[in-house]
Design an enzyme around this catalytic site. Structure first.
Site, mmCIF file in Angstrom:
data_model
loop_
_atom_site.group_PDB
_atom_site.id
_atom_site.type_symbol
_atom_site.label_atom_id
_atom_site.label_comp_id
_atom_site.label_asym_id
_atom_site.label_seq_id
_atom_site.Cartn_x
_atom_site.Cartn_y
_atom_site.Cartn_z
ATOM 1 C CG HIS A 119 -3.247 -1.088 4.662
ATOM 2 N ND1 HIS A 119 -2.339 -1.562 3.737
ATOM 3 C CD2 HIS A 119 -2.599 -0.123 5.367
ATOM 4 C CE1 HIS A 119 -1.196 -0.903 3.884
ATOM 5 N NE2 HIS A 119 -1.328 -0.032 4.868
ATOM 6 C CB CYS A 144 -6.265 -3.840 0.384
ATOM 7 S SG CYS A 144 -5.045 -2.732 1.136
ATOM 8 C CD GLU A 204 0.409 2.803 6.504
ATOM 9 O OE1 GLU A 204 1.392 3.290 7.079
ATOM 10 O OE2 GLU A 204 0.255 1.584 6.326
ATOM 11 C CB CYS A 249 1.522 -5.701 -0.390
ATOM 12 S SG CYS A 249 0.954 -4.241 -1.272
ATOM 13 C CG ASP A 275 1.673 -3.860 3.225
ATOM 14 O OD1 ASP A 275 1.339 -3.942 2.024
ATOM 15 O OD2 ASP A 275 1.019 -3.187 4.045
ATOM 16 C CB SER A 276 2.795 -0.335 0.605
ATOM 17 O OG SER A 276 1.505 -0.540 1.162
HETATM 18 N N1 DGL Z 1 -1.588 -3.524 1.826
HETATM 19 C C1 DGL Z 1 -1.557 -3.148 0.418
HETATM 20 C C2 DGL Z 1 -2.406 -4.148 -0.380
HETATM 21 O O1 DGL Z 1 -2.663 -5.255 0.111
HETATM 22 C C3 DGL Z 1 -1.935 -1.703 0.347
HETATM 23 C C4 DGL Z 1 -1.578 -1.027 -0.878
HETATM 24 C C5 DGL Z 1 -1.278 0.453 -0.786
HETATM 25 O O2 DGL Z 1 -0.228 0.805 -0.265
HETATM 26 O O3 DGL Z 1 -2.067 1.217 -1.362
HETATM 27 O O4 DGL Z 1 -2.805 -3.905 -1.495
#
Ligand code: DGL
Length: 261
Positions: free
Chosen positions: A185, A183, A151, A70, A7-8
């Protein structure tokens, strides 16, 4: 053998939690692109390049499957990763179909990053779902600042609740009785989302990804695989890696996934 999860940032840990629940004992190596998070406001080209690079890092671990945990990276890069990865690649997309199945008002709110909502892959998913559920209206909202809340570990503070209330309110005004968390997150903000939208159904995709992973491992193993035995008691071992500060990620993971060793 290990599963690679990407993931990011820390959001994909919500998918890790679902994988642990359905595949206990599975080794997981998790790579977070914390030097580049958030992806949601980046260009398609940047997301594609970063996703390729991070998935390549995970493949160095001899993983038996890659999970792109992600929505934003899946929307922009999963086809490219599938074209060269030598293992099954599982992605994640907003749960529009379960959202359509859950709504009684006929209005489903979709929360995701701007990049996910602008992607061709999302437009195609929306077209297919509308064809199957013509009576359902989908109202999208790019949830500003939500990824940053997770985050920074600010998941249920008064400021977080206010940010979430501001994003959710327009969807409730449109009549949404179901919210799709598009998302990875966002599940970590669930208690603040529930407070902002009492009684509304919330759709998460982590468990569906874990089921798909189990199915793909089963197929790749040519039948029942010993290390996908769901009766094993031990939690999956989790190794964390990051393009940024890995100690910081570990501290965040310990808060988000309390059972992390
Ligand atoms: N967890 C990522 C998603 O599912 C987050 C994206 C981000 O870094 O903006 O889209």
């Amino acid at each position: 053998m290990t599963i690679g999860v990407f993931d990011s940032g820390a959001g994909g840990l919500s998918v890790v939690a679902a994988i642990r629940a359905s595949l206990p004992g599975q080794e997981i190596v998790y790579f977070a692109d914390t030097a580049f998070v958030p992806y949601g406001s980046r260009s398609d080209g940047e997301i594609l390049d970063r996703t390729r690079l991070c998935c390549a890092r995970l493949l160095e671990h001899d993983v038996r499957a890659l999970v792109i945990a992600c929505n934003t990276a899946t929307a922009n890069a999963i086809d490219a990763v599938r074209a060269w990865a030598p293992v099954p690649v599982i992605g994640v997309e907003p749960g529009l179909k379960p959202g359509a199945a859950a709504t009684r008002s006929g209005v489903v709110g979709v929360l995701a990053t701007a990049a996910t909502l602008a992607s061709r892959r999302y437009a195609e998913l929306l077209r297919r779902t509308r064809a199957e559920a013509p009576g359902v209206r989908f109202v999208e909202h790019a949830a500003q600042g939500w990824v940053e809340l997770v985050e920074s570990g600010e998941i249920d503070t008064p400021a977080a609740r206010e940010t979430i209330r501001a994003s959710v309110a327009p969807l409730l005004q449109e009549g949404a009785d179901t919210l799709v968390l598009g998302c990875t997150h966002y599940p970590f903000l669930r208690s603040a989302i529930e407070a902002a939208a009492p009684g509304v159904a919330i759709v998460e995709t982590g468990p569906a990804i874990a089921r798909e992973l189990a199915r793909r491992l089963h197929i790749a193993a040519g039948g029942p695989a010993a290390d996908t035995d769901t009766t094993a008691a031990a939690p999956a071992r989790l190794r964390l890696e990051a393009s940024g500060d890995v100690e910081r990620l570990a501290a965040l993971a310990a808060r988000l996934l309390p059972e992390t060793e």
